[in-house]
Design a protein around this motif. Sequence first.
Motif, PDB file in Angstrom:
ATOM      1  N   LEU A 101     -27.240  22.611   9.097  1.00 23.12           N
ATOM      2  CA  LEU A 101     -26.531  23.561   9.953  1.00 23.12           C
ATOM      3  C   LEU A 101     -26.311  23.020  11.360  1.00 23.12           C
ATOM      4  CD1 LEU A 101     -28.266  26.875   8.828  1.00 23.12           C
ATOM      5  CD2 LEU A 101     -25.879  26.232   8.437  1.00 23.12           C
ATOM      6  N   LEU A 102     -27.153  22.092  11.784  1.00 27.46           N
ATOM      7  CA  LEU A 102     -27.014  21.489  13.113  1.00 27.46           C
ATOM      8  C   LEU A 102     -26.018  20.339  13.144  1.00 27.46           C
ATOM      9  CD1 LEU A 102     -30.778  21.416  14.168  1.00 27.46           C
ATOM     10  CD2 LEU A 102     -29.005  23.010  14.943  1.00 27.46           C
ATOM     11  N   ALA A 103     -25.635  19.831  11.982  1.00 30.91           N
ATOM     12  CA  ALA A 103     -24.739  18.673  11.902  1.00 30.91           C
ATOM     13  C   ALA A 103     -23.284  19.101  12.078  1.00 30.91           C
ATOM     14  CB  ALA A 103     -24.916  17.965  10.568  1.00 30.91           C
ATOM     15  N   ASP A 104     -22.545  18.308  12.824  1.00 36.91           N
ATOM     16  CA  ASP A 104     -21.123  18.591  13.052  1.00 36.91           C
ATOM     17  C   ASP A 104     -20.267  18.263  11.829  1.00 36.91           C
ATOM     18  OD1 ASP A 104     -21.585  19.450  15.648  1.00 36.91           O
ATOM     19  OD2 ASP A 104     -21.292  17.442  16.482  1.00 36.91           O
ATOM     20  N   ASN A 105     -20.760  17.385  10.968  1.00 36.70           N
ATOM     21  CA  ASN A 105     -19.944  16.891   9.856  1.00 36.70           C
ATOM     22  C   ASN A 105     -20.470  17.347   8.497  1.00 36.70           C
ATOM     23  OD1 ASN A 105     -22.253  15.392   9.880  1.00 36.70           O
ATOM     24  ND2 ASN A 105     -21.263  13.422   9.623  1.00 36.70           N
ATOM     25  N   CYS A 106     -21.081  18.496   8.446  1.00 41.22           N
ATOM     26  CA  CYS A 106     -21.657  18.990   7.193  1.00 41.22           C
ATOM     27  C   CYS A 106     -21.228  20.440   6.970  1.00 41.22           C
ATOM     28  CB  CYS A 106     -23.179  18.898   7.257  1.00 41.22           C
ATOM     29  SG  CYS A 106     -23.977  19.423   5.734  1.00 41.22           S
ATOM     30  N   GLU A 107     -20.772  20.723   5.765  1.00 47.23           N
ATOM     31  CA  GLU A 107     -20.385  22.084   5.404  1.00 47.23           C
ATOM     32  C   GLU A 107     -21.275  22.553   4.256  1.00 47.23           C
ATOM     33  OE1 GLU A 107     -16.654  24.469   3.356  1.00 47.23           O
ATOM     34  OE2 GLU A 107     -16.437  22.357   3.862  1.00 47.23           O
ATOM     35  N   LEU A 108     -21.876  23.707   4.409  1.00 47.93           N
ATOM     36  CA  LEU A 108     -22.668  24.292   3.331  1.00 47.93           C
ATOM     37  C   LEU A 108     -21.703  25.027   2.406  1.00 47.93           C
ATOM     38  CD1 LEU A 108     -25.773  25.657   5.249  1.00 47.93           C
ATOM     39  CD2 LEU A 108     -25.492  23.485   4.056  1.00 47.93           C
ATOM     40  N   TYR A 109     -21.095  24.289   1.517  1.00 45.43           N
ATOM     41  CA  TYR A 109     -20.041  24.832   0.665  1.00 45.43           C
ATOM     42  C   TYR A 109     -20.593  25.573  -0.547  1.00 45.43           C
ATOM     43  CZ  TYR A 109     -16.277  24.896  -2.730  1.00 45.43           C
ATOM     44  OH  TYR A 109     -15.383  25.297  -3.681  1.00 45.43           O
ATOM     45  N   ALA A 110     -21.515  24.938  -1.296  1.00 43.08           N
ATOM     46  CA  ALA A 110     -21.980  25.547  -2.540  1.00 43.08           C
ATOM     47  C   ALA A 110     -23.459  25.261  -2.774  1.00 43.08           C
ATOM     48  CB  ALA A 110     -21.162  25.026  -3.720  1.00 43.08           C
ATOM     49  N   ILE A 111     -24.089  26.192  -3.470  1.00 47.08           N
ATOM     50  CA  ILE A 111     -25.482  26.035  -3.872  1.00 47.08           C
ATOM     51  C   ILE A 111     -25.608  26.483  -5.326  1.00 47.08           C
ATOM     52  CG2 ILE A 111     -26.168  28.319  -3.011  1.00 47.08           C
ATOM     53  CD1 ILE A 111     -28.900  26.866  -2.217  1.00 47.08           C
ATOM     54  N   ALA A 112     -26.494  25.817  -6.056  1.00 49.78           N
ATOM     55  CA  ALA A 112     -26.745  26.184  -7.449  1.00 49.78           C
ATOM     56  C   ALA A 112     -28.237  26.378  -7.649  1.00 49.78           C
ATOM     57  CB  ALA A 112     -26.234  25.105  -8.399  1.00 49.78           C
ATOM     58  N   GLY A 113     -28.562  27.311  -8.503  1.00 49.08           N
ATOM     59  CA  GLY A 113     -29.950  27.566  -8.843  1.00 49.08           C
ATOM     60  C   GLY A 113     -30.050  28.107 -10.256  1.00 49.08           C
ATOM     61  N   ARG A 114     -31.267  28.392 -10.673  1.00 46.37           N
ATOM     62  CA  ARG A 114     -31.492  28.894 -12.031  1.00 46.37           C
ATOM     63  C   ARG A 114     -31.439  30.408 -12.116  1.00 46.37           C
ATOM     64  NH1 ARG A 114     -37.029  27.006 -13.475  1.00 46.37           N
ATOM     65  NH2 ARG A 114     -37.297  27.139 -11.239  1.00 46.37           N
ATOM     66  N   ARG A 115     -31.631  31.087 -10.974  1.00 50.92           N
ATOM     67  CA  ARG A 115     -31.678  32.555 -10.973  1.00 50.92           C
ATOM     68  C   ARG A 115     -30.665  33.122  -9.987  1.00 50.92           C
ATOM     69  NH1 ARG A 115     -37.060  32.091  -9.394  1.00 50.92           N
ATOM     70  NH2 ARG A 115     -36.748  33.896  -8.066  1.00 50.92           N
ATOM     71  N   GLN A 116     -29.870  34.078 -10.460  1.00 52.42           N
ATOM     72  CA  GLN A 116     -28.815  34.673  -9.635  1.00 52.42           C
ATOM     73  C   GLN A 116     -29.348  35.248  -8.330  1.00 52.42           C
ATOM     74  OE1 GLN A 116     -25.283  34.847 -10.629  1.00 52.42           O
ATOM     75  NE2 GLN A 116     -25.273  35.054  -8.414  1.00 52.42           N
ATOM     76  N   GLU A 117     -30.488  35.941  -8.387  1.00 55.89           N
ATOM     77  CA  GLU A 117     -30.995  36.583  -7.175  1.00 55.89           C
ATOM     78  C   GLU A 117     -31.376  35.567  -6.098  1.00 55.89           C
ATOM     79  OE1 GLU A 117     -34.321  36.313 -10.207  1.00 55.89           O
ATOM     80  OE2 GLU A 117     -32.304  37.134 -10.259  1.00 55.89           O
ATOM     81  N   LYS A 118     -31.895  34.425  -6.497  1.00 48.89           N
ATOM     82  CA  LYS A 118     -32.257  33.412  -5.502  1.00 48.89           C
ATOM     83  C   LYS A 118     -31.000  32.729  -4.948  1.00 48.89           C
ATOM     84  CE  LYS A 118     -35.900  30.262  -4.389  1.00 48.89           C
ATOM     85  NZ  LYS A 118     -37.072  29.535  -4.824  1.00 48.89           N
ATOM     86  N   VAL A 119     -30.032  32.470  -5.809  1.00 50.05           N
ATOM     87  CA  VAL A 119     -28.757  31.909  -5.346  1.00 50.05           C
ATOM     88  C   VAL A 119     -28.112  32.868  -4.348  1.00 50.05           C
ATOM     89  CG1 VAL A 119     -26.414  31.289  -6.059  1.00 50.05           C
ATOM     90  CG2 VAL A 119     -28.370  30.512  -7.413  1.00 50.05           C
ATOM     91  N   ASP A 120     -28.060  34.141  -4.695  1.00 45.87           N
ATOM     92  CA  ASP A 120     -27.468  35.138  -3.796  1.00 45.87           C
ATOM     93  C   ASP A 120     -28.196  35.195  -2.453  1.00 45.87           C
ATOM     94  OD1 ASP A 120     -25.667  35.762  -5.799  1.00 45.87           O
ATOM     95  OD2 ASP A 120     -26.718  37.600  -6.405  1.00 45.87           O
ATOM     96  N   ALA A 121     -29.515  35.061  -2.474  1.00 46.15           N
ATOM     97  CA  ALA A 121     -30.290  35.084  -1.234  1.00 46.15           C
ATOM     98  C   ALA A 121     -29.930  33.902  -0.338  1.00 46.15           C
ATOM     99  CB  ALA A 121     -31.787  35.091  -1.546  1.00 46.15           C
ATOM    100  N   TYR A 122     -29.767  32.718  -0.929  1.00 52.66           N
ATOM    101  CA  TYR A 122     -29.403  31.532  -0.138  1.00 52.66           C
ATOM    102  C   TYR A 122     -27.988  31.653   0.404  1.00 52.66           C
ATOM    103  CZ  TYR A 122     -33.476  28.532  -0.878  1.00 52.66           C
ATOM    104  OH  TYR A 122     -34.728  27.979  -0.831  1.00 52.66           O
TER     105      TYR A 122
END
Length: 90
Positions: free
Chosen positions: A17-38
């Motif tokens: 989040l501090l980097a100028d050249n990084c985008e948090l575009y997508a995350i994957a996990g095994r459980r929907q609730e944890k993915v939604d939380a992130y």
Amino acid sequence: MLGTANIADCGVIPGMLLADNCELYAIAGRRQEKVDAYVSKFGFSKGYVGYENLLNDPDVQAIYVPLPNDLHKEWVIKALNAHKHVLCVE
């Protein structure tokens, strides 16, 4: 982000989040609730249940693998075969 491990939450994502050249575009996990939380906490544009689903997204250019060490090899190889740049640290 290929996984929702605690190291991602408390170390890697805050740094990204501090980097100028990084985008948090997508995350994957095994459980929907944890993915939604992130997605909610960090502002990812997309959240996937299942790591393969993230690797199949053509807009994902690079991934970080915060999975347990015994899963690194498998998912690094799969990510490279999907033509993604990979960051994986043990």
